[in-house]
Design a protein around this motif. Sequence first.
Motif, PDB file in Angstrom:
ATOM      1  N   VAL A   1     -57.163  67.920 -20.163  1.00  0.00           N
ATOM      2  CA  VAL A   1     -56.943  66.856 -19.395  1.00  0.00           C
ATOM      3  C   VAL A   1     -57.862  66.827 -18.173  1.00  0.00           C
ATOM      4  O   VAL A   1     -58.243  67.851 -17.740  1.00  0.00           O
ATOM      5  N   THR A   2     -58.431  65.617 -18.312  1.00  0.00           N
ATOM      6  CA  THR A   2     -59.863  65.311 -17.344  1.00  0.00           C
ATOM      7  C   THR A   2     -59.617  64.500 -16.089  1.00  0.00           C
ATOM      8  O   THR A   2     -58.624  63.471 -16.492  1.00  0.00           O
ATOM      9  N   PHE A   3     -60.140  64.641 -15.123  1.00  0.00           N
ATOM     10  CA  PHE A   3     -60.047  63.970 -14.006  1.00  0.00           C
ATOM     11  C   PHE A   3     -61.476  63.744 -13.662  1.00  0.00           C
ATOM     12  O   PHE A   3     -62.517  64.441 -13.686  1.00  0.00           O
TER      13      PHE A   3
ATOM     14  N   PRO B   1     -73.852  62.045  -6.458  1.00  0.00           N
ATOM     15  CA  PRO B   1     -73.528  63.109  -7.289  1.00  0.00           C
ATOM     16  C   PRO B   1     -71.996  62.594  -8.076  1.00  0.00           C
ATOM     17  O   PRO B   1     -71.301  61.914  -7.437  1.00  0.00           O
ATOM     18  N   LEU B   2     -71.973  62.865  -9.204  1.00  0.00           N
ATOM     19  CA  LEU B   2     -70.917  62.743 -10.092  1.00  0.00           C
ATOM     20  C   LEU B   2     -70.184  63.914 -10.500  1.00  0.00           C
ATOM     21  O   LEU B   2     -70.807  64.859 -11.003  1.00  0.00           O
ATOM     22  N   THR B   3     -68.980  64.042 -10.606  1.00  0.00           N
ATOM     23  CA  THR B   3     -68.074  64.929 -10.604  1.00  0.00           C
ATOM     24  C   THR B   3     -66.923  64.792 -11.782  1.00  0.00           C
ATOM     25  O   THR B   3     -66.290  63.784 -11.450  1.00  0.00           O
ATOM     26  N   TRP B   4     -66.703  65.738 -12.650  1.00  0.00           N
ATOM     27  CA  TRP B   4     -65.544  65.639 -13.518  1.00  0.00           C
ATOM     28  C   TRP B   4     -64.922  67.111 -13.357  1.00  0.00           C
ATOM     29  O   TRP B   4     -65.654  68.216 -13.305  1.00  0.00           O
TER      30      TRP B   4
ATOM     31  N   THR C   1     -58.648  56.767 -20.087  1.00  0.00           N
ATOM     32  CA  THR C   1     -58.821  55.617 -20.839  1.00  0.00           C
ATOM     33  C   THR C   1     -60.502  55.498 -20.780  1.00  0.00           C
ATOM     34  O   THR C   1     -60.754  54.333 -21.168  1.00  0.00           O
ATOM     35  N   GLN C   2     -61.300  56.484 -20.167  1.00  0.00           N
ATOM     36  CA  GLN C   2     -62.514  56.175 -20.082  1.00  0.00           C
ATOM     37  C   GLN C   2     -63.654  56.965 -20.815  1.00  0.00           C
ATOM     38  O   GLN C   2     -64.718  57.214 -20.518  1.00  0.00           O
ATOM     39  N   GLY C   3     -63.219  57.478 -22.037  1.00  0.00           N
ATOM     40  CA  GLY C   3     -63.886  58.195 -22.772  1.00  0.00           C
ATOM     41  C   GLY C   3     -63.913  59.681 -22.688  1.00  0.00           C
ATOM     42  O   GLY C   3     -63.355  60.025 -21.509  1.00  0.00           O
ATOM     43  N   THR C   4     -64.320  60.342 -23.519  1.00  0.00           N
ATOM     44  CA  THR C   4     -64.596  62.088 -23.301  1.00  0.00           C
ATOM     45  C   THR C   4     -65.342  62.151 -21.977  1.00  0.00           C
ATOM     46  O   THR C   4     -66.364  61.650 -21.757  1.00  0.00           O
ATOM     47  N   ARG C   5     -65.101  63.315 -21.578  1.00  0.00           N
ATOM     48  CA  ARG C   5     -65.869  63.999 -20.448  1.00  0.00           C
ATOM     49  C   ARG C   5     -67.430  63.999 -20.870  1.00  0.00           C
ATOM     50  O   ARG C   5     -68.468  63.565 -20.253  1.00  0.00           O
ATOM     51  N   THR C   6     -67.770  64.666 -22.215  1.00  0.00           N
ATOM     52  CA  THR C   6     -68.851  64.810 -22.699  1.00  0.00           C
ATOM     53  C   THR C   6     -69.858  63.709 -22.744  1.00  0.00           C
ATOM     54  O   THR C   6     -70.957  63.707 -22.447  1.00  0.00           O
TER      55      THR C   6
END
Length: 265
Positions: free
Chosen positions: A18-20, A213-216, A249-254
């Motif tokens: 589960v990704t945020f 910075p970008l964070t997941w 909905t925005q693609g995988t974290r990788t």
Amino acid sequence: MFAPTGTHSRLDSVEIRVTFSGTDAAAAIRALAPDHGGARRHVHFCEALARSPYTPGTLARSRTTPGPLPLLDAGVTLRLRAGGGRGGGGDVTAVLSPCRTSRLTERWLDFRTDGPDSLRLCGDWSGESRLFAASFASDCGRTAVEAVTSGASEPAALFSGRQRAFLADCADVRVDAGDLTVLGPVHAARWTGVRLDHHEVRLERWTVRGSEPLTWFEISERVAPEGAEVVQASLTALLRAQGLEPDLTQGTRTRRVLEALVGRR
């Protein structure tokens, strides 16, 4: 169907993810991450950025249109990690997701671990996406990884002979270890064995630093294949009950991290 089929099938586990991202990631970190900072590590990736859009015998076998991430577009992720584990070691992992079971010969279906090398065949579930993935890791030591990420040695030095053979046999694209560009770092913090109600999960925060910075933030739970659907539904419901809405909905974290790394080169 994500699971392997045939007379000799193997599915070691299912990894539920589960990704945020963005402000949702910040909210999830505040709500779920333990007070201690987690195990820190640096993550890098390798891509064939210099590869031409069409090379006979390589991407010609992929059904995707070659783009700025030719290996990832063909289902191949090459990841380097240093620090954070027991002893602060380092490893290189080749992930095929999706992995076509027709390319897995008896040699790889029978292989699990030997020395520094290990192969895991698992379901990779994120939202409604359910893929069959093969993850081949090789412990190579922190010093070796840092030599590559600093530019002191080439990425080819990290991959074991068995890892190269696995990619040659099972990937849908030729992977030339001498044709790789190192991307990163991604700054990661990882918490393992975290209890969320009756779930035991792993939490991981990835940050790409820069002027903006970008964070997941990812929550993952590894479970037996039997009953994985129930576990996934329960975990998603638990998070939503805390006001946390998964990023579906925005693609995988990788992929999103790699796109950000390429965009900042």
